[in-house]
Enzyme design. Structure first.
Site, PDB file in Angstrom:
ATOM      1  CD  GLU A   1      -2.779  -1.123   2.503  1.00 44.46           C
ATOM      2  OE1 GLU A   1      -2.756  -0.113   3.229  1.00 44.46           O
ATOM      3  OE2 GLU A   1      -3.516  -2.100   2.691  1.00 44.46           O
TER       4      GLU A   1
ATOM      5  N   GLY B   1       5.477  -0.611   2.595  1.00 44.96           N
ATOM      6  CA  GLY B   1       6.476  -1.160   1.678  1.00 44.96           C
ATOM      7  C   GLY B   1       7.166  -2.312   2.364  1.00 44.96           C
ATOM      8  CB  SER B   2      10.594  -2.643   3.723  1.00 42.48           C
ATOM      9  OG  SER B   2      11.257  -2.533   2.480  1.00 42.48           O
TER      10      SER B   2
ATOM     11  CD  GLU C   1       8.344 -12.628  -4.801  1.00 38.25           C
ATOM     12  OE1 GLU C   1       8.203 -12.839  -6.003  1.00 38.25           O
ATOM     13  OE2 GLU C   1       8.419 -13.523  -3.962  1.00 38.25           O
ATOM     14  N   GLY C   2      10.653  -8.410  -0.951  1.00 36.62           N
ATOM     15  CA  GLY C   2      11.644  -8.211   0.101  1.00 36.62           C
ATOM     16  C   GLY C   2      12.873  -7.590  -0.512  1.00 36.62           C
TER      17      GLY C   2
END
Lengths: 614, 253
Positions: free
Chosen positions: A176, A180-181, A418-419
């Protein structure tokens, strides 16, 4: 001020957990966890796993080559890039081949592949078009993965046949604007209604497949009344169908690469979701997200193996044919250094990917550090490989028609999504340090009554000192698994493992719980751990190749030696940066950043033309 | 409805750069990518289309080759053939086989399988003989139409078009018949993964050349296989006079 720092560290802790859901195990047979203790945990690394018999190898090669040929014959990578879309004929090919549901069980319309099999198949897209890899990867590696690994039987029967055939596309909706992270901070809400259903409102951004998907895995906060009457938000996972109504999406985002894959915002306005579409329980959303991301992460490493191989072929062909100064350019040291290193790194990257895929197939519980190392490693080695390919090809490599600049644009995202590699590094470093901290806990406890526990403490101290002096190392533990041709390398890697253990314990003793705020240090520890894992994987792979009847034995030894030589430099380079001097360097950088952020302009130096000194 | 037999051959993949063995006894085949002969793929496609049009009842694909040929046969089954027949010969035997011996085996298979149509590629890209379809027709004493551009089946006969110099030739042929196909008759489909997996369950009958009554003792002796000669490098001359004198010296003018 102190309070602020504490809060920051709590959030960070969640962030680090965000990258890997599992609590720190007391005792693990994971190789990477073991490294922090100076131990060689052979289970999922030595000897290099032999997964298939000859017949199964032939079968997988047959499936691989049939798919490769069809993919190559149907897909137009550069066209896709220009159009920002996938040709319907290509989508049909992917559907016909079952490539939308490689891991879905056969009885539900998929190919029923294991992680190792899927890893092999993923190389195809990696080599031929990373945009397509993401198009089908986001769909099955994360899009409907929650249904596949955590869904109820009813859910599986209802959704998997639809998504496996590619008739419906699935998307994973976590990110969103403010999430993020830090994955636990989602704002989208799903409120329980009187009839038991949930009403969802909120918006997600950068959703791969968001504009074309019909099935969404969505993470939202469910407000739950606590016993004391207060309301607490609990993150929960839902399967949302576009057909529920109220699901809309934004225009396709313009982006740097992987252009044929759709990326869009997805909005949920009063979407009514039946209770049975919840994955897991209320409050388990975070866990679900992490399980999905952990299990999908290896696919990226696997894909990038194909990318690296494709690039190596291009660069080598160019260097073998291009004449400058009356000689083929591969005869020059400057080019040899590039080609050899590209191949050695690809060899290591592939060795790591298949260890991870295999560990997952064996239902290994703690593979998430290995998976994270694999993702970081592959995305960075592939980037380096592409950068060098372009350099070998010179101006030619910069041209669109050659297709390499597209690879570079496509590749950039792999270090982010993806990280991010930064968060994953912190996860590897901190979880590893926390693990070794747990092993140290009894010692710390014993130290409180030193006289009673004198024998334990003395043994620990002596061990510690022997390891610091290098008279007690992991060398022999490692050597026993390694082919004699690589014993000199095993010796050095073994010594480096012990140095790493000593360094890890030292900084842990120095910072204790505050280690969570020491990102400069943790990053170096993680870097060393990743390289030690890669080098060990290479030792294992090259050793196994010596026993294989048709492998290029000498060449594999050469690849291993080449890789490990470079890797050791990186390991020691990282560990060399944990001194007092480095610490003042980190402090300088922290101070500089502070000043940049708070100054009127972040560019602080007086301009050279203005330097009037009399 | 008719029964169709279609022959498929495993050859070195068309995209592979062929290398000659140092001893000149043949070309390097070990660890080289192999696939179905492209013209055989076209024949299989044509057979499958006959089945899709409900003209063919059953398609039997057959191959003559070593155990790796099973993969080629499986590709044919994955493309839509119903059953397979694998005539087992080892690689050395296969290399020594002539089109006549192949044709005898193909004819026997067409007979035992009671085929109404025998479809084949016009040639295999390894040997480039282009004789098998014609000889098989002769052995069977069936009519033949070769190098087809199109095929339309009318029950007990077929209308075919062939590419000839300057245009297309249309023929009417009685069945049973042997038909060989050319490049442009269709665009073969890919054998998809799910179909390859399903094809594993389709029946494949293993036979030996002796079962077909064919003697595979070598009748052809290959003396030498060599790379095509490499074109000699040219020479840049300074002016027209030098060019003329060089050409004269070389005996070209």
């Amino acid at each position: 001020m102190k309070r602020v720092i504490l809060q920051k560290s709590n959030f960070l802790k969640q962030g680090v957990r965000a990258a890997g859901s599992k609590p720190i195990p007391d005792r693990s047979d994971s190789f990477v966890f073991g490294l922090f203790n100076g131990e060689i945990n052979p289970k999922n690394i030595f000897p290099y796993p032999s997964v298939f018999n000859q017949e199964q190898v032939d079968e997988l090669n047959e499936l691989f080559s049939a798919s490769f040929d069809a993919f190559d014959g149907t897909n137009e990578a550069l066209e896709n890039d220009l159009r920002g879309d996938l040709d319907p004929e290509m989508v049909q090919m992917l559907r016909d081949f079952g490539l939308f549901g490689m891991q879905v069980p056969e009885e539900l319309g998929g190919l029923g592949m294991s992680n190792v099999q899927m890893a092999r198949m993923s190389e195809i897209g990696g080599e031929l078009d990373l945009g397509v890899s993401i198009y089908i990867g986001a769909h099955q590696s994360i899009g409907f993965k929650a249904i596949l690994i955590l869904g109820t039987q009813e859910m599986k029967e209802k959704y998997l046949p639809l998504v496996a055939s590619g008739e419906k596309i699935a998307a994973f909706c976590l990110t969103e604007p403010s999430t993020g992270s830090d994955a636990s901070s989602v704002q989208t809400r799903a409120v329980k209604q009187e009839d038991g259903s949930y009403l969802m409102n909120g918006g997600k951004i950068w959703i791969t497949g968001g504009g074309i998907a019909d099935i969404f895995t969505v993470f939202a906060q469910v407000p739950v009344q606590q016993e004391d009457g207060t309301i607490k938000d609990k993150m929960t996972a839902f399967i949302v169908e576009r057909d529920f109504g109220g699901v809309t999406h934004g225009a396709p985002e313009k982006k740097m690469g992987i252009k044929c894959s759709n990326t869009a915002e997805v909005y949920f306005d009063d979407v009514r979701i039946p209770a049975e579409n919840m994955i897991g329980e209320v409050g388990e959303g975070f866990k679900v997200a992490m399980e999905v991301l952990n299990s999908g992460r290896y696919g990226m490493g696997a894909t990038l193996n194909g990318t690296q191989k494709g690039l190596i072929k291009k660069a080598t062909e160019f260097a073998a044919n291009r004449t400058q100064f009356r000689d083929k350019i591969y005869k020059f040291g400057a080019i040899q250094e590039k080609l050899a290193r590209m191949h050695a790194e690809q060899y290591a990257s592939e060795a790591v990917s298949y260890l991870v895929a295999n560990a997952m197939d064996h239902k290994t519980e703690n593979y998430h550090l290995e998976a994270a190392c694999g993702k970081i490693f592959a995305s960075e080695r592939a980037w380096h490989c592409c950068d060098e390919t372009i350099q070998v090809m010179g101006g030619m490599g910069y041209m669109f028609e050659q297709g390499v600049e597209k690879v570079m644009r496509d590749l950039r995202i792999f270090r982010i999504f993806e990280g991010t590699n930064d968060i994953l590094r912190l996860m590897v470093g901190l979880q590893g340090l926390q693990y070794t901290g747990q092993q140290l806990a009894p010692i710390a406890k014993a130290a409180k009554s030193p006289i009673a526990n004198a024998p334990t403490l003395i043994k620990f101290k002596m061990d510690q000192r022997a390891k610091e002096k290098g008279s007690k190392t992991a060398v022999n533990d490692l050597k026993q698994y390694v082919d004699p041709a690589l014993h000199p390398e095993a010796q050095k890697v073994g010594e480096a493992i012990t140095r790493f253990e000593v360094a890890s314990k030292k900084i842990l003793q120095k910072f204790n719980k505050d280690i969570i705020n020491q990102q400069f240090h943790v990053k170096r520890i993680a870097e060393a751990a990743i390289e030690l894992f890669a080098s060990s994987a290479v030792l294992s792979r090259a050793t196994a190749a010596q026993k294989h009847p048709t492998a290029n034995k000498e060449e594999e030894i050469l690849l291993a030696k080449t890789y490990i030589f470079d890797s050791l430099k990186k390991i020691h380079g990282a560990l060399d940066q944990l001194t007092e001097q480095d610490e003042s360097h980190w402090k300088n950088m922290a101070e500089l950043t502070e000043k940049m952020v708070n100054a009127d302009s972040p560019v602080l130096g007086a301009h050279p033309t203005e330097l009037i000194h009399k | 409805m008719v029964r169709v037999a279609v022959g498929v051959k495993r050859v070195i993949d068309y995209a592979v750069k062929i290398r000659v063995k140092p001893d000149g006894s043949g070309v390097v085949k070990d660890s080289v990518k192999h696939s179905m002969n492209p013209f055989c793929e076209i024949a299989v496609e044509e057979a499958v289309r006959l089945k899709e049009k409900k003209i063919a009842k059953e398609i039997v694909a057959f191959t003559i080759g070593p155990k790796q040929s099973a993969e080629t046969l499986r590709t044919a089954l994955a493309m839509g053939c119903d059953r397979g027949v694998h005539v087992n010969v080892d690689q050395a035997q296969l290399d020594a086989l002539t089109p006549l011996q192949i044709s005898k085996m193909a004819a026997k298979i067409a007979e035992t399988e009671a085929a109404d149509l025998l479809l084949m590629g016009k040639l295999a890209i390894d040997g480039d003989y282009g004789q098998t379809a014609a000889m098989t027709a002769a052995i069977l004493d069936w009519p033949q139409a070769t190098n087809l551009y199109s095929l339309q089946h009318n029950g007990d006969s077929a209308t075919v078009e062939r590419e000839i110099d300057g245009g297309l030739e249309t023929n009417e042929i009685k069945t049973p018949a042997v038909l060989s196909v050319d490049l442009r008759i269709n665009q073969p489909r890919y054998a998809t993964l799910p179909n390859i997996m399903k094809a594993k369950k389709k029946k494949v009958k293993a036979v030996k050349p002796a079962d077909l009554g064919v003697d595979v003792a070598p009748t052809l002796n290959v003396i030498k296989v060599a790379e095509p000669p490499v074109r000699a490098a040219g020479e840049i001359v300074e002016d027209v006079d030098t060019l003329i004198s060089k050409l004269k010296d070389a005996g070209r003018i």
